[in-house]
Design a protein around this motif. Structure first.
Motif, short mmCIF file in Angstrom:
data_model
loop_
_atom_site.label_atom_id
_atom_site.label_comp_id
_atom_site.label_asym_id
_atom_site.label_seq_id
_atom_site.Cartn_x
_atom_site.Cartn_y
_atom_site.Cartn_z
N ASP A 155 -6.69 40.35 38.88
CA ASP A 155 -7.90 40.19 39.68
C ASP A 155 -7.61 40.10 41.17
O ASP A 155 -8.47 40.38 42.00
CB ASP A 155 -8.66 38.93 39.25
N ASN A 156 -6.40 39.66 41.50
CA ASN A 156 -6.01 39.47 42.91
C ASN A 156 -6.95 38.51 43.64
O ASN A 156 -7.37 38.76 44.77
CB ASN A 156 -5.94 40.82 43.64
N TRP A 157 -7.26 37.41 42.95
CA TRP A 157 -8.11 36.39 43.56
C TRP A 157 -7.26 35.57 44.52
O TRP A 157 -6.46 34.73 44.11
CB TRP A 157 -8.73 35.52 42.48
N ALA A 158 -7.43 35.79 45.81
CA ALA A 158 -6.69 35.06 46.83
C ALA A 158 -7.49 33.85 47.28
O ALA A 158 -8.59 33.99 47.82
CB ALA A 158 -6.40 35.96 48.02
N ILE A 159 -6.97 32.66 47.02
CA ILE A 159 -7.66 31.43 47.39
C ILE A 159 -6.63 30.35 47.67
O ILE A 159 -5.71 30.13 46.87
CB ILE A 159 -8.66 30.98 46.28
N ASP A 160 -6.76 29.70 48.82
CA ASP A 160 -5.81 28.65 49.21
C ASP A 160 -6.30 27.32 48.64
O ASP A 160 -6.58 26.38 49.37
CB ASP A 160 -5.70 28.59 50.73
N VAL A 179 -7.20 36.44 24.83
CA VAL A 179 -7.17 35.54 25.99
C VAL A 179 -8.48 35.63 26.76
O VAL A 179 -9.14 36.67 26.78
CB VAL A 179 -5.98 35.87 26.94
N THR A 180 -8.86 34.51 27.37
CA THR A 180 -10.03 34.48 28.24
C THR A 180 -9.69 33.70 29.51
O THR A 180 -8.80 32.84 29.50
CB THR A 180 -11.25 33.81 27.56
N TRP A 181 -10.41 34.01 30.59
CA TRP A 181 -10.16 33.31 31.84
C TRP A 181 -11.36 33.45 32.78
O TRP A 181 -12.25 34.27 32.55
CB TRP A 181 -8.91 33.83 32.53
N PHE A 182 -11.35 32.64 33.82
CA PHE A 182 -12.38 32.68 34.87
C PHE A 182 -11.77 33.24 36.15
O PHE A 182 -10.64 32.91 36.51
CB PHE A 182 -12.93 31.28 35.15
N SER A 183 -12.54 34.07 36.84
CA SER A 183 -12.11 34.59 38.13
C SER A 183 -13.30 34.63 39.08
O SER A 183 -14.44 34.78 38.65
CB SER A 183 -11.53 36.01 37.99
N ASN A 184 -12.99 34.49 40.36
CA ASN A 184 -14.02 34.62 41.37
C ASN A 184 -13.55 35.54 42.49
O ASN A 184 -13.86 35.34 43.67
CB ASN A 184 -14.41 33.26 41.94
N ALA A 185 -12.78 36.56 42.10
CA ALA A 185 -12.34 37.56 43.07
C ALA A 185 -13.56 38.32 43.60
O ALA A 185 -14.57 38.45 42.90
CB ALA A 185 -11.36 38.53 42.42
N SER A 196 -4.18 41.72 23.28
CA SER A 196 -2.90 42.42 23.24
C SER A 196 -2.47 42.60 21.80
O SER A 196 -2.48 41.64 21.01
CB SER A 196 -1.83 41.63 24.01
N ALA A 197 -2.07 43.82 21.46
CA ALA A 197 -1.60 44.11 20.10
C ALA A 197 -0.08 44.26 20.06
O ALA A 197 0.47 44.59 19.01
CB ALA A 197 -2.27 45.38 19.58
N ASP A 198 0.60 44.01 21.18
CA ASP A 198 2.06 44.18 21.22
C ASP A 198 2.76 42.93 21.72
O ASP A 198 3.74 43.00 22.46
CB ASP A 198 2.43 45.40 22.08
N GLY A 199 2.25 41.78 21.33
CA GLY A 199 2.91 40.52 21.67
C GLY A 199 2.84 40.15 23.11
O GLY A 199 3.73 39.46 23.63
N GLY A 200 1.77 40.57 23.80
CA GLY A 200 1.58 40.17 25.18
C GLY A 200 2.23 41.07 26.20
O GLY A 200 2.18 40.78 27.40
N LYS A 201 2.84 42.19 25.76
CA LYS A 201 3.46 43.10 26.73
C LYS A 201 2.41 43.86 27.53
O LYS A 201 2.57 44.09 28.72
CB LYS A 201 4.39 44.07 26.00
N THR A 202 1.35 44.27 26.87
CA THR A 202 0.25 44.95 27.54
C THR A 202 -1.07 44.38 27.02
O THR A 202 -1.15 43.89 25.89
CB THR A 202 0.26 46.47 27.29
N PHE A 203 -2.10 44.46 27.88
CA PHE A 203 -3.42 43.94 27.51
C PHE A 203 -4.49 45.01 27.73
O PHE A 203 -4.33 45.91 28.57
CB PHE A 203 -3.75 42.70 28.34
N SER A 204 -5.56 44.87 26.98
CA SER A 204 -6.69 45.76 27.15
C SER A 204 -7.34 45.52 28.51
O SER A 204 -7.11 44.50 29.16
CB SER A 204 -7.72 45.51 26.03
N ALA A 205 -8.19 46.47 28.91
CA ALA A 205 -8.93 46.29 30.16
C ALA A 205 -9.82 45.06 30.02
O ALA A 205 -10.43 44.84 28.97
CB ALA A 205 -9.77 47.52 30.45
#
Length: 209
Positions: A155-160, A179-185, A196-205
Motif C-alpha cells: 500500500d505504501n502508506w507513509a505515516i510518521d 490475511v486481512t489488514w487496514f490501510s489508509n494510503a 496465498s496458496a504457496d505458503g506466503g511466498k506470493t499473495f493474490s491482489a
C-alpha cells in the motif's frame, strides 16, 4: 493458556511491561500456574502486544513487540524506527521458555501481532512493518528458523505514527493463508483481504471489502 502484560511500575507513565504466561490444566480452570516472564530482557521498556499459539505437539509459542533494540540504539545515540518482533517457545508445558529470538527489526510500535499455526505446527506471524523511512505495510514470517520475512501489502502508506490497527491471519486445512489488514494510503484505504496458496511466498491482489 493465557499470555498477558505485567506492568512492573503501576501508575507510571513509562511504557514498560513484561510478557507473562500462565496456564490452567483442568476444568473448571480455577487454579493457575505461577506466571512465567517470557521476555529475557528485563529493562523497564515496552514488551507488549503479544500473540500466543499452541500446536498439536504441545509447543507454546509467543510473539510480541519489543523495544530492546530501540533502547540500545538510543543509548548509542543512533536512530531507530519503530520496535522489533521477538518470539519464544516452550516445549515443557509452559514451565520455561527458550531464549528470545528476533523475528525482525523495525516493526510498527503498537499494531498487534497476529499468529496462526501452519499445517506442520510451525507458527506463522503477521505484523505491520516499517519500510524505508515511514512506510507502514505488512510482513509475514514462518518461525521455522529458516524463512525470511515476506512483504504482504504494497500500500505504501507513509505515516510518521503508529496506526494502532494490527492485521489478522488464518490458515485453512488445505494450507491456504488468509490475511486481512487496514490501510489508509491515499490511493488505497479501508479493509483488505488477500490469500496465498504457496505458503506466503506470493499473495493474490488485495480485495477491498
Amino acid at each position: 493458556h493465557i499470555a498477558y502484560i505485567h506492568d512492573p511500575v503501576p501508575g507510571s507513565d513509562i511504557e514498560d511491561g513484561d510478557v507473562r504466561y500462565t496456564r490452567s490444566a483442568a476444568r473448571p480452570y480455577t487454579t493457575w500456574s505461577l506466571p512465567v516472564t517470557v521476555n529475557d530482557d528485563l529493562e523497564p521498556i515496552s514488551h507488549r502486544f503479544e500473540a500466543l499459539g499452541v500446536n498439536a505437539r504441545g509447543e507454546i509459542w509467543l510473539a510480541w513487540l519489543d523495544k530492546r533494540d530501540a533502547s540500545m540504539a538510543r543509548q548509542q545515540g543512533k536512530p531507530y524506527s519503530g520496535a522489533a518482533v521477538y518470539y519464544a517457545v516452550s516445549r515443557d508445558g509452559g514451565r520455561s521458555f527458550a531464549g528470545n529470538r528476533r523475528a525482525a527489526g523495525h516493526s510498527c510500535e503498537c499494531c498487534r501481532v497476529a499468529m496462526a499455526m501452519d499445517g506442520d505446527g510451525v507458527p506463522v506471524i503477521l505484523w505491520r512493518h516499517v519500510y524505508d523511512q515511514n512506510v507502514r505495510d505488512h510482513a509475514l514470517l514462518r518461525l521455522d528458523g529458516k524463512s525470511q520475512p515476506q512483504r504482504v501489502s504494497q500500500d505504501n502508506w507513509a505515516i510518521d505514527a503508529c496506526p494502532h490497527h494490527g492485521p489478522a491471519i488464518s490458515i485453512a486445512p488445505d494450507g491456504t493463508y488468509h490475511v486481512t489488514w487496514f490501510s489508509n494510503a491515499p490511493h488505497r484505504h479501508g479493509l483488505f483481504y488477500a490469500r496465498s496458496a504457496d505458503g506466503g511466498k506470493t499473495f493474490s491482489a488485495p480485495l477491498n471489502f
